[in-house]
Scaffold this active site. Structure first.
Site, PDB file in Angstrom:
ATOM      1  N   ASP A   3      57.871 -29.488 -30.852  1.00 22.33           N
ATOM      2  CA  ASP A   3      58.876 -28.690 -30.147  1.00 22.33           C
ATOM      3  C   ASP A   3      59.890 -28.204 -31.179  1.00 22.33           C
ATOM      4  O   ASP A   3      59.694 -28.377 -32.387  1.00 22.33           O
ATOM      5  CB  ASP A   3      59.536 -29.512 -29.017  1.00 22.33           C
ATOM      6  CG  ASP A   3      60.406 -30.633 -29.564  1.00 22.33           C
ATOM      7  OD1 ASP A   3      60.474 -30.818 -30.807  1.00 22.33           O
ATOM      8  OD2 ASP A   3      61.041 -31.320 -28.754  1.00 22.33           O
ATOM      9  N   LYS A  38      50.988 -27.879 -26.201  1.00 22.21           N
ATOM     10  CA  LYS A  38      52.150 -28.750 -26.429  1.00 22.21           C
ATOM     11  C   LYS A  38      52.434 -29.600 -25.189  1.00 22.21           C
ATOM     12  O   LYS A  38      52.637 -30.811 -25.293  1.00 22.21           O
ATOM     13  CB  LYS A  38      53.386 -27.919 -26.789  1.00 22.21           C
ATOM     14  CG  LYS A  38      54.538 -28.796 -27.243  1.00 22.21           C
ATOM     15  CD  LYS A  38      55.812 -28.017 -27.452  1.00 22.21           C
ATOM     16  CE  LYS A  38      56.552 -27.921 -26.160  1.00 22.21           C
ATOM     17  NZ  LYS A  38      57.759 -27.112 -26.193  1.00 22.21           N
TER      18      LYS A  38
END
Ligand code: SF4
Length: 214
Positions: free
Chosen positions: A141, A123
């Site tokens: 997220d 990420k």
């Protein structure tokens, strides 16, 4: 919850791109080194908090070389108001050391190399690539995860699987769509009390009307 149809997915994509065509991160940075540090700090922490912390941190360590030589306790004290500051301080210094030793002090702008750095997962790598190079990548997220599920774009239980679903569905302009979904989730489709009444996604949303009005 129902899945979005292909027509709805196309419309949802267009609406995000129209409403957030110039969306960028709210993190404050001036170069790839600062961006990577900001994104590492932002894990489990708000961008607002990170923006309060980084001016003093970057004043003390204005380059990856200086961060690589940093004193751990000093870094901890500079970032102590950030969640998980102990681990983050260790990872920041290790990340900087590897960048200096293996990449001549240049942050490697390649997702496969970024993930080899301490404290940098998929990420974080994707967020850096999206923001700094406009790479056609998705990153999920907490905001993107929530929005994707409320709109019926994914039923996946993990962020990584949700990222795969969004990548398959949207295919292009993923960088802008990521930024759009973060801002949309942060300010409109909030975890508590989402602003459904005024929402431009309402006709396509699988969750509108399912929230109690406080
Ligand atoms: S209608 Fe409500 S739940 Fe649906 S996307 Fe908009 S703000 Fe989120």
């Amino acid at each position: 919850m129902k899945k979005a149809t292909l027509k709805e997915i196309t419309t949802i994509k267009e609406l995000f791109l129209t409403h957030y065509d110039k969306a960028v991160t709210e993190l404050h940075y001036t170069n790839a080194y600062e961006l990577l540090v900001c994104v590492m700090l932002s894990a489990q922490c708000t961008d607002k908090r990170v923006n309060l912390i980084t001016p003093a941190l970057f004043a003390q360590y204005p380059s990856v070389l200086l961060l690589s030589q940093a004193n751990l306790e000093e870094v901890k004290s500079l970032i102590h108001s950030c969640s998980f500051f102990n681990n983050k301080a260790v990872n920041l210094i290790r990340m900087a050391q590897k960048v200096v030793e293996q990449y001549h002090g240049e942050i490697p702008l390649d997702e496969n190399l970024l993930v080899t750095l301490a404290g940098v997962g998929q990420k974080t790598a994707h967020v850096v690539m999206i923001e700094y190079t406009k790479a056609n990548l998705m990153a999920v997220d907490t905001h993107v995860f929530r929005v994707a599920h409320r709109l019926g774009l994914s039923k996946a239980k993990t962020a990584i699987k949700t990222e795969e679903d969004l990548t398959k569905l949207f295919k292009t302009e993923l960088d802008t769509l990521h930024q759009a979904m973060v801002l949309f989730g942060r300010y409109r489709c909030k975890a508590k009390n989402p602003e459904c009444e005024e929402c431009f996604m309402k006709p396509y949303c699988k969750s509108a009307g399912s929230f109690k009005v406080n």
